[in-house]
Design a protein around this motif. Sequence first.
Motif, PDB file in Angstrom:
ATOM      1  N   LEU A  96      32.967  42.444  76.933  1.00  0.00           N
ATOM      2  CA  LEU A  96      32.242  41.320  76.040  1.00  0.00           C
ATOM      3  C   LEU A  96      31.310  41.802  75.134  1.00  0.00           C
ATOM      4  O   LEU A  96      30.252  42.522  75.630  1.00  0.00           O
ATOM      5  N   LEU A 109      36.966  38.039  72.917  1.00  0.00           N
ATOM      6  CA  LEU A 109      36.244  37.675  74.406  1.00  0.00           C
ATOM      7  C   LEU A 109      35.115  36.853  74.344  1.00  0.00           C
ATOM      8  O   LEU A 109      34.773  36.227  75.482  1.00  0.00           O
ATOM      9  N   ASP A 113      35.134  33.823  77.044  1.00  0.00           N
ATOM     10  CA  ASP A 113      33.958  33.619  77.656  1.00  0.00           C
ATOM     11  C   ASP A 113      33.558  31.952  77.833  1.00  0.00           C
ATOM     12  O   ASP A 113      33.238  31.376  78.493  1.00  0.00           O
ATOM     13  N   THR A 116      36.273  29.358  78.876  1.00  0.00           N
ATOM     14  CA  THR A 116      36.408  29.568  80.399  1.00  0.00           C
ATOM     15  C   THR A 116      35.091  29.199  81.209  1.00  0.00           C
ATOM     16  O   THR A 116      35.337  29.036  82.180  1.00  0.00           O
ATOM     17  N   GLN A 118      32.958  31.259  81.586  1.00  0.00           N
ATOM     18  CA  GLN A 118      32.319  32.478  81.952  1.00  0.00           C
ATOM     19  C   GLN A 118      33.498  32.765  83.014  1.00  0.00           C
ATOM     20  O   GLN A 118      33.233  33.748  84.087  1.00  0.00           O
ATOM     21  N   TRP A 120      36.216  34.654  83.713  1.00  0.00           N
ATOM     22  CA  TRP A 120      37.394  35.486  83.492  1.00  0.00           C
ATOM     23  C   TRP A 120      36.993  36.830  83.824  1.00  0.00           C
ATOM     24  O   TRP A 120      35.626  37.060  84.148  1.00  0.00           O
ATOM     25  N   ALA A 134      42.029  34.710  83.407  1.00  0.00           N
ATOM     26  CA  ALA A 134      40.886  33.652  82.779  1.00  0.00           C
ATOM     27  C   ALA A 134      41.334  32.460  83.436  1.00  0.00           C
ATOM     28  O   ALA A 134      42.692  32.215  83.620  1.00  0.00           O
ATOM     29  N   SER A 141      34.543  23.194  81.748  1.00  0.00           N
ATOM     30  CA  SER A 141      35.295  24.543  80.899  1.00  0.00           C
ATOM     31  C   SER A 141      36.446  24.109  80.276  1.00  0.00           C
ATOM     32  O   SER A 141      36.973  22.919  80.604  1.00  0.00           O
TER      33      SER A 141
END
Length: 149
Positions: A96, A109, A113, A116, A118, A120, A134, A141
């Motif tokens: 990332l 990414l 991030d 999702t 975060q 993943w 992910a 999310s």
Amino acid sequence: MNALPHPESATPISVRRWLNNRRCVGRARRDLRDVLTAWGMAELTDPAELVLSELVTNAVRHARHPLGREIETRYERADGGVRIEVHDANDQWPELQKADEEAETGRGLMLVDAITGQRWGASKREGVGKLVWALVTADGSGQWPDLGE
């Protein structure tokens, strides 16, 4: 589409292999859309397709070697969402990074991030290469991120 029970549970999964070229990105998105619809999770289609697109695009761009290897996608029903995995034969793990404001690439990414929450990561897989996973859910999310634009 192969929606099969996972060996360790009754959780449905779908596994496909794709030739490593840029056309597989759209094909994988269509496959994911079909799977989510069949699972009654069509509301996750937009964020899940974006996450998948970024992960498969990274695999196409960065996993060119060894030649002749395919990219594998796996979708697994998860509590309130879908776990997306992209397997490739490259050992280099994704990082990332904060993209420069003028850069035309490098934000994939960051999107994954944000979408999702975060959730993943990357891990080893059987054989060569890695898998990047992910989790896209509808519980806060799995929403479109606010990137300050």
